[in-house]
Scaffold this motif. Structure first.
Motif, PDB file in Angstrom:
ATOM      1  N   SER A 192     -23.153  32.138  -2.811  1.00 27.24           N
ATOM      2  CA  SER A 192     -21.857  32.726  -2.482  1.00 27.24           C
ATOM      3  C   SER A 192     -21.193  31.856  -1.418  1.00 27.24           C
ATOM      4  O   SER A 192     -21.843  31.440  -0.451  1.00 27.24           O
ATOM      5  N   THR A 193     -19.898  31.601  -1.585  1.00 27.14           N
ATOM      6  CA  THR A 193     -19.179  30.789  -0.613  1.00 27.14           C
ATOM      7  C   THR A 193     -18.688  31.657   0.538  1.00 27.14           C
ATOM      8  O   THR A 193     -18.638  32.877   0.448  1.00 27.14           O
ATOM      9  N   THR A 194     -18.321  31.002   1.608  1.00 34.09           N
ATOM     10  CA  THR A 194     -17.832  31.722   2.777  1.00 34.09           C
ATOM     11  C   THR A 194     -16.459  32.342   2.547  1.00 34.09           C
ATOM     12  O   THR A 194     -16.040  33.206   3.314  1.00 34.09           O
ATOM     13  N   ASP A 195     -15.750  31.903   1.494  1.00 35.11           N
ATOM     14  CA  ASP A 195     -14.408  32.436   1.235  1.00 35.11           C
ATOM     15  C   ASP A 195     -14.358  33.315  -0.014  1.00 35.11           C
ATOM     16  O   ASP A 195     -13.292  33.498  -0.613  1.00 35.11           O
ATOM     17  N   GLY A 196     -15.497  33.862  -0.432  1.00 33.00           N
ATOM     18  CA  GLY A 196     -15.464  34.912  -1.439  1.00 33.00           C
ATOM     19  C   GLY A 196     -15.574  34.483  -2.889  1.00 33.00           C
ATOM     20  O   GLY A 196     -15.076  35.201  -3.766  1.00 33.00           O
ATOM     21  N   TYR A 197     -16.215  33.360  -3.165  1.00 31.97           N
ATOM     22  CA  TYR A 197     -16.407  32.926  -4.548  1.00 31.97           C
ATOM     23  C   TYR A 197     -17.902  32.713  -4.812  1.00 31.97           C
ATOM     24  O   TYR A 197     -18.711  32.603  -3.882  1.00 31.97           O
ATOM     25  N   SER A 198     -18.250  32.671  -6.072  1.00 30.40           N
ATOM     26  CA  SER A 198     -19.657  32.534  -6.445  1.00 30.40           C
ATOM     27  C   SER A 198     -19.884  31.226  -7.189  1.00 30.40           C
ATOM     28  O   SER A 198     -18.981  30.698  -7.845  1.00 30.40           O
ATOM     29  N   LEU A 199     -21.111  30.722  -7.093  1.00 31.38           N
ATOM     30  CA  LEU A 199     -21.551  29.581  -7.888  1.00 31.38           C
ATOM     31  C   LEU A 199     -22.948  29.940  -8.383  1.00 31.38           C
ATOM     32  O   LEU A 199     -23.907  29.925  -7.611  1.00 31.38           O
ATOM     33  N   ASP A 200     -23.053  30.303  -9.655  1.00 36.14           N
ATOM     34  CA  ASP A 200     -24.311  30.757 -10.234  1.00 36.14           C
ATOM     35  C   ASP A 200     -24.732  29.801 -11.343  1.00 36.14           C
ATOM     36  O   ASP A 200     -23.948  29.517 -12.252  1.00 36.14           O
ATOM     37  N   VAL A 201     -25.955  29.305 -11.256  1.00 30.20           N
ATOM     38  CA  VAL A 201     -26.462  28.303 -12.189  1.00 30.20           C
ATOM     39  C   VAL A 201     -27.691  28.872 -12.906  1.00 30.20           C
ATOM     40  O   VAL A 201     -28.655  29.275 -12.254  1.00 30.20           O
ATOM     41  N   PHE A 202     -27.644  28.902 -14.232  1.00 34.02           N
ATOM     42  CA  PHE A 202     -28.731  29.450 -15.043  1.00 34.02           C
ATOM     43  C   PHE A 202     -29.281  28.366 -15.977  1.00 34.02           C
ATOM     44  O   PHE A 202     -28.506  27.621 -16.586  1.00 34.02           O
ATOM     45  N   VAL A 203     -30.587  28.293 -16.082  1.00 29.00           N
ATOM     46  CA  VAL A 203     -31.239  27.464 -17.101  1.00 29.00           C
ATOM     47  C   VAL A 203     -31.745  28.418 -18.173  1.00 29.00           C
ATOM     48  O   VAL A 203     -32.519  29.332 -17.878  1.00 29.00           O
ATOM     49  N   VAL A 204     -31.280  28.230 -19.410  1.00 30.88           N
ATOM     50  CA  VAL A 204     -31.541  29.215 -20.463  1.00 30.88           C
ATOM     51  C   VAL A 204     -31.987  28.531 -21.749  1.00 30.88           C
ATOM     52  O   VAL A 204     -31.788  27.332 -21.943  1.00 30.88           O
ATOM     53  N   ASP A 205     -32.579  29.336 -22.631  1.00 26.95           N
ATOM     54  CA  ASP A 205     -32.751  28.924 -24.013  1.00 26.95           C
ATOM     55  C   ASP A 205     -32.377  30.126 -24.875  1.00 26.95           C
ATOM     56  O   ASP A 205     -31.967  31.161 -24.371  1.00 26.95           O
ATOM     57  N   GLY A 206     -32.503  29.991 -26.189  1.00 24.49           N
ATOM     58  CA  GLY A 206     -32.187  31.101 -27.070  1.00 24.49           C
ATOM     59  C   GLY A 206     -30.895  30.924 -27.843  1.00 24.49           C
ATOM     60  O   GLY A 206     -30.547  31.765 -28.678  1.00 24.49           O
ATOM     61  N   TRP A 207     -30.154  29.830 -27.587  1.00 24.03           N
ATOM     62  CA  TRP A 207     -28.909  29.559 -28.299  1.00 24.03           C
ATOM     63  C   TRP A 207     -29.200  28.532 -29.390  1.00 24.03           C
ATOM     64  O   TRP A 207     -29.935  27.578 -29.180  1.00 24.03           O
ATOM     65  N   GLU A 208     -28.587  28.748 -30.565  1.00 26.00           N
ATOM     66  CA  GLU A 208     -28.826  27.823 -31.680  1.00 26.00           C
ATOM     67  C   GLU A 208     -28.290  26.432 -31.345  1.00 26.00           C
ATOM     68  O   GLU A 208     -27.486  26.249 -30.446  1.00 26.00           O
ATOM     69  N   CYS A 209     -28.748  25.440 -32.088  1.00 27.57           N
ATOM     70  CA  CYS A 209     -28.287  24.063 -31.886  1.00 27.57           C
ATOM     71  C   CYS A 209     -26.841  23.920 -32.347  1.00 27.57           C
ATOM     72  O   CYS A 209     -26.572  23.563 -33.487  1.00 27.57           O
ATOM     73  N   GLU A 210     -25.917  24.219 -31.487  1.00 28.93           N
ATOM     74  CA  GLU A 210     -24.494  24.126 -31.797  1.00 28.93           C
ATOM     75  C   GLU A 210     -23.790  23.430 -30.643  1.00 28.93           C
ATOM     76  O   GLU A 210     -24.402  23.119 -29.625  1.00 28.93           O
ATOM     77  N   GLU A 211     -22.506  23.214 -30.811  1.00 30.06           N
ATOM     78  CA  GLU A 211     -21.735  22.577 -29.753  1.00 30.06           C
ATOM     79  C   GLU A 211     -21.782  23.430 -28.481  1.00 30.06           C
ATOM     80  O   GLU A 211     -21.660  24.650 -28.536  1.00 30.06           O
ATOM     81  N   THR A 212     -21.955  22.779 -27.337  1.00 27.08           N
ATOM     82  CA  THR A 212     -21.988  23.499 -26.075  1.00 27.08           C
ATOM     83  C   THR A 212     -20.659  24.198 -25.801  1.00 27.08           C
ATOM     84  O   THR A 212     -20.627  25.212 -25.106  1.00 27.08           O
ATOM     85  N   GLU A 213     -19.554  23.677 -26.355  1.00 31.99           N
ATOM     86  CA  GLU A 213     -18.243  24.295 -26.138  1.00 31.99           C
ATOM     87  C   GLU A 213     -18.201  25.694 -26.726  1.00 31.99           C
ATOM     88  O   GLU A 213     -17.562  26.585 -26.177  1.00 31.99           O
ATOM     89  N   ARG A 214     -18.900  25.916 -27.834  1.00 30.76           N
ATOM     90  CA  ARG A 214     -18.906  27.246 -28.438  1.00 30.76           C
ATOM     91  C   ARG A 214     -19.608  28.246 -27.527  1.00 30.76           C
ATOM     92  O   ARG A 214     -19.176  29.374 -27.361  1.00 30.76           O
TER      93      ARG A 214
END
Length: 556
Positions: free
Chosen positions: A197-219
């Motif tokens: 969490s930033t000092t001015d009220g915003y978040s930065l959340d980073v997740f490492v995941v699997d479970g998504w089919e081999c498709e374009e990351t944009e989708r």
């Protein structure tokens, strides 16, 4: 590169005190290393006037943990984080989401993940991908999960693709809980997460995941943006609770089995706010403040709802009033009344002078004796037995939510996220506090009142050790360890074997194997009698009795 040029870029940032703590020195060193790497690269942004100050501002608005965790060899990831946080300021580009395929190497150095990368259309023809920005937790050896999670492709076995998802948006209470739930809803398995969490009220959340089919990351990115926006537009939707709304007179109305006040008939527990006297603030939280005060000469605790996040917190406020007004038990905090008309939204309960079990453990700097522990445990289990008999699931049982009165009686408190159990007997939607949370709740699976039993097992460990569960892990690392590794708090040697058996039965992974609180009450009473008998035998110089095994449902 000139030596003096390097020195000019590797110094303490302007305005930063030269008297640095060890962690602050590390933060400055990491900032300087990232700065040097970016300036030595072909990144045009790093050559712009004022870039050094902008980069330091980025590091300084985030907690020190961000600098200590970030992979400095991936200095351009810092620019990506900086860009996402900038986008989060603008409602038109919020939430800001970045998705990329990442390479996770196991400790054996296997390159098998490259085979999977080559088959993903999102790889754009590349044979490898960058590592995650923050790496994976060594404590839980989660990097090995990438090697274990495999799918069959003909005769060849290849790992699932691993994605890193970075999300920046307006920070708010329980945002991380909402995001993990949304990721689960679209079929993603979280292997690791880092939340800032930033000092001015915003978040930065980073997740490492699997479970998504081999498709374009944009989708995947667009899918995430859509579900987050939908969630923000429908903050009150819940499978079990209808959202509260304000009636035409300003009174609160909640459909179903919840609070309802109107000008046509006032509930007897509605309190005139002018009769309340506020004496001192006891605690503050994201949803409001807790005060000690008086009502008609009686000492009371006054929980005042913050009006800053009224739409977000009204549901929990209504739910807590709804449940408290129905319960009356020696080991459940006593409800006195509520003010349900804005702007004076508050809940009034009895004031318990002994404070919370959490504070008590910290103040005495140690754990309870076995005899004291059993007394507290009996009080809590009685209160929970009563709640479950009335189909109420607490959902946030922990030492901080157990209060003690002046006579040493312990009571279950804080029903902000408690729920009346659905007729089907199971509920969904993750809630509670990660360190105490049952695995089925963490995984967003249907659950019932046995989730409270799991939390009670962790509470027993708290009382036994006086420590925070999984204190060397972040809450989310602990949750992932509970689900994926069967992680449980380590039970100290020489712990009473009956207590060990009870804790282990409470935190069974299979909820059907956990005891009911009616059984737990009986087991604790047996244990109390046997401990007392053993003490008496020792006092009289007799040998200790053989301790028989406890059984669920044993007679008192």
């Amino acid at each position: 590169m000139a030596e003096e040029d390097t020195e000019s870029r590797c110094s303490i940032p302007a305005g930063f005190s030269p008297a640095l703590t060890k962690k602050q020195k590390l933060k400055v060193n990491i900032y300087n290393e990232v700065l040097v790497r970016l300036k030595d690269s072909d990144v045009s942004e790093a050559r712009q006037p004022g870039f050094e100050d902008e980069l330091w501002s980025h590091f300084n608005r985030l907690p020190t943990r961000y600098a200590l965790d970030v992979n400095v060899e991936r200095a351009q990831d810092v620019l990506m984080h900086k860009r996402l946080l900038h986008m989060a300021h603008d409602p038109a580009t919020r939430p800001a989401v970045e998705v990329r395929l990442v390479q996770v190497h196991s400790s054996s150095g296997s390159n098998s993940s490259r085979k999977a990368d080559a088959q993903c259309s999102g790889s754009a023809g590349k044979q490898s991908h960058p590592p995650p920005a923050f790496g994976l937790s060594e404590d839980l050896e989660l990097a090995l999960e990438a090697k274990k999670l495999q799918v069959q492709h003909g005769n060849n076995t290849v790992p699932r693709p691993i994605y890193e998802i970075t999300i920046s948006t307006s920070d708010k209470p329980k945002l991380l809980s909402e995001l993990t739930s949304l990721l689960s809803d679209i079929g993603l398995n979280i292997q690791e997460a880092h939340a800032f969490s930033t000092t001015d009220g915003y978040s930065l959340d980073v997740f490492v995941v699997d479970g998504w089919e081999c498709e374009e990351t944009e989708r995947l990115r667009q899918t995430l943006v859509n579900v987050i926006l939908w969630s923000e537009k429908n903050p009150c939707l819940d499978h079990n609770v209808m959202p509260p709304v304000l009636g035409p007179d300003g009174g609160m109305k909640v459909t179903g089995d919840h609070v309802s006040t109107s000008s046509e008939g006032k509930d007897i527990w509605e309190i005139d706010s002018s009769l309340l006297t506020y004496e001192k603030k006891i605690a503050s939280g994201s949803n409001g403040d807790l005060y000690q005060g008086t009502f008609c000469g009686q000492d009371v605790a006054i929980k005042v709802l913050s009006t800053d996040r009224l739409n977000e917190t009204m549901k929990e406020f209504a739910q807590e009033v709804s449940i408290l007004r129905k319960v009356r038990h020696k080991n459940v905090v006593q409800f006195i009344g509520a003010c349900t008309k804005p702007p004076n939204l508050c809940i009034i309960t009895e004031f318990l002078s002994g404070g919370s079990m959490y504070d008590f453990l910290r103040n005495q700097k140690g754990a309870f004796s076995l005899q004291s522990l059993l007394k507290v445990a009996v009080d809590v289990s009685r209160g929970m037995k009563y709640l479950h008999q009335n189909n109420i699931i607490h959902r946030d049982l922990k030492a901080a939510n157990l209060l003690m009165d002046g006579n040493g009686v312990v009571k279950v408190a804080d029903f902000g996220i408690a729920r009346v159990q659905a007729q089907s007997g199971v509920m969904t939607a993750e809630t509670g506090t990660y360190r105490w949370m049952a695995p089925e709740v963490i995984e967003h699976k249907p659950y019932d009142n046995k989730a409270d039993v799991f939390s009670f097992g962790i509470v027993l460990w708290e009382l036994l050790t006086g420590k925070l569960p999984y204190e060397n892990l972040t809450p989310l690392q602990a949750a992932l360890g509970v689900v994926k590794k069967g992680l449980r708090p380590p039970i100290p040697k020489h712990t009473n074997p009956m207590l060990v058996e009870l804790m282990e039965s409470c935190w069974q992974h299979d909820s059907s194997l956990r005891p009911e609180f009616s059984d737990i009450v009986n087991m604790l009473r047996q244990m109390t009698r046997r401990v007392a008998d053993e003490r008496e035998d020792r006092r009289k110089g007799k040998s200790a009795k053989v301790v028989p095994t406890l059984r669920h449902g044993s007679a008192e």
